[in-house]
Write an enzyme that holds these catalytic residues in place. Structure first.
Site, PDB file in Angstrom:
ATOM      1  N   SER A 188      -6.587  -0.731  10.505  1.00  0.00           N
ATOM      2  CA  SER A 188      -6.942  -2.051  10.001  1.00  0.00           C
ATOM      3  C   SER A 188      -8.297  -2.458  10.550  1.00  0.00           C
ATOM      4  O   SER A 188      -8.713  -2.023  11.632  1.00  0.00           O
ATOM      5  CB  SER A 188      -5.898  -3.090  10.426  1.00  0.00           C
ATOM      6  OG  SER A 188      -6.324  -4.401  10.109  1.00  0.00           O
ATOM      7  N   ILE A 229       0.830  -1.203   0.000  1.00  0.00           N
ATOM      8  CA  ILE A 229       0.000   0.000   0.000  1.00  0.00           C
ATOM      9  C   ILE A 229       0.866   1.254   0.000  1.00  0.00           C
ATOM     10  O   ILE A 229       0.526   2.252  -0.648  1.00  0.00           O
ATOM     11  CB  ILE A 229      -0.947  -0.010   1.213  1.00  0.00           C
ATOM     12  CG1 ILE A 229      -1.914  -1.196   1.129  1.00  0.00           C
ATOM     13  CG2 ILE A 229      -1.736   1.299   1.297  1.00  0.00           C
ATOM     14  CD1 ILE A 229      -2.739  -1.423   2.386  1.00  0.00           C
ATOM     15  N   GLY A 272       4.379  -0.589   8.550  1.00  0.00           N
ATOM     16  CA  GLY A 272       3.881  -1.433   9.631  1.00  0.00           C
ATOM     17  C   GLY A 272       4.432  -2.844   9.528  1.00  0.00           C
ATOM     18  O   GLY A 272       4.839  -3.283   8.457  1.00  0.00           O
ATOM     19  N   LEU A 308      11.645   2.872  11.764  1.00  0.00           N
ATOM     20  CA  LEU A 308      10.648   3.505  12.616  1.00  0.00           C
ATOM     21  C   LEU A 308      10.488   2.831  13.964  1.00  0.00           C
ATOM     22  O   LEU A 308       9.642   3.236  14.765  1.00  0.00           O
ATOM     23  CB  LEU A 308       9.307   3.574  11.881  1.00  0.00           C
ATOM     24  CG  LEU A 308       9.321   4.397  10.589  1.00  0.00           C
ATOM     25  CD1 LEU A 308       7.920   4.525  10.014  1.00  0.00           C
ATOM     26  CD2 LEU A 308       9.927   5.776  10.823  1.00  0.00           C
ATOM     27  N   TYR A 355      -0.570  -7.182  16.913  1.00  0.00           N
ATOM     28  CA  TYR A 355      -1.069  -6.469  15.738  1.00  0.00           C
ATOM     29  C   TYR A 355      -2.449  -5.879  16.013  1.00  0.00           C
ATOM     30  O   TYR A 355      -2.705  -4.708  15.713  1.00  0.00           O
ATOM     31  CB  TYR A 355      -1.108  -7.396  14.524  1.00  0.00           C
ATOM     32  CG  TYR A 355      -1.478  -6.673  13.253  1.00  0.00           C
ATOM     33  CD1 TYR A 355      -0.530  -5.934  12.563  1.00  0.00           C
ATOM     34  CD2 TYR A 355      -2.778  -6.709  12.751  1.00  0.00           C
ATOM     35  CE1 TYR A 355      -0.862  -5.247  11.404  1.00  0.00           C
ATOM     36  CE2 TYR A 355      -3.122  -6.031  11.598  1.00  0.00           C
ATOM     37  CZ  TYR A 355      -2.162  -5.301  10.923  1.00  0.00           C
ATOM     38  OH  TYR A 355      -2.504  -4.610   9.790  1.00  0.00           O
TER      39      TYR A 355
END
Length: 257
Positions: A116, A16, A76, A51, A155
């Site tokens: 999400s 993405i 992510g 990150l 997650y």
């Protein structure tokens, strides 16, 4: 639509993030692609950053221009990574980068967080989410231990907390016109889809069986691009479900509708 805006896209090396970087560039933005890995095809300028590491983020912020018009927080980790790494990248690092950039954001800037469908249960996790409000990089191991954040739960929790953080900051920077929103996809056909299917178990299998197909990055990137544009200036603190109808399906099933 995004002409002359300077847009930072994290996670720009694949999936993405890569699709979003390409799309916003095609819409006229000056793109700064950020990832721990160098993209095979760099869009705009590229800055490598980890990150999960405060010092790496500080170096990134110092290298960025003095005016930033948009930030797409797309980087992510999937739940195949250790829980501590997932929280550091998906939540702590994301928030730290965003807050460090406040002085560089232009008035009217847009922040878009990739959340999400996995975060839809945030209402049942408010105690842990509240405890994570001031979570720092060094605090993550103890936090995971105290709140039983392990395996796939890492997650789910990272996305639950991200959705809540987005909503809480709906008006935080309103005096400067800076807005923050989130996009919540369901399963997306990216290089890490198999990681989700392997680790999320029955929940992922149910989603895939119910949907007509997984999304593709081309389904999600336009939603992110819209939220980065001036056309979305009156959308604040929202979580947009770009999931092929799965959120509505879950809600109807839950409430017998």
């Amino acid at each position: 639509m995004l002409g002359s805006k300077t847009i930072i896209v994290t996670g720009a090396a694949s999936g993405i993030g890569a699709e979003t970087a390409a799309l916003v560039a095609s819409l006229g933005a000056n793109v700064i692609s950020v990832d721990i890995n160098r993209p095979a095809l760099v869009v705009g300028d590229f800055i490598q950053a980890d990150l999960s590491d405060r010092r790496s983020i500080d170096r990134l912020v110092a290298a960025l221009p003095s005016r930033v018009d948009g930030l797409a927080n797309i980087a992510g980790l999937p739940p195949t990574f250790p829980a501590e790494a997932v929280l550091r990248v998906n939540l702590v690092g994301l928030k730290y980068l965003t807050l460090q950039l406040l002085s560089k954001f232009s008035d009217g800037a847009s922040i878009v967080n990739l959340a999400s469908l996995a975060g839809l249960g945030w209402r049942e996790a408010t105690q842990s989410i509240e405890a994570s409000t001031t979570l720092d990089f060094d605090d993550v191991p103890e936090f995971c231990k105290v709140h039983n954040i392990e395996g796939p739960r890492s997650y789910f929790f990272s996305k639950e907390a991200l959705i809540v953080w987005t909503m809480q900051n709906r008006w935080t920077w309103r005096d400067r016109g800076i807005r923050i929103n989130a996009v919540s996809p369901g399963p997306v056909d990216t290089p890490i889809l198999k990681d989700f299917l392997e680790t999320l178990g029955a929940r992922a299998e149910e989603d895939m069986a119910t949907m007509d197909r997984p999304a593709t990055p081309k389904d999600i990137a336009p939603v992110v691009a819209f939220l980065l544009s001036d056309g979305a200036r009156w959308i604040r603190g929202s979580n947009i479900h770009a999931d092929g109808g799965m959120y509505s399906h879950v809600q109807c099933q839950t409430h017998g509708l």
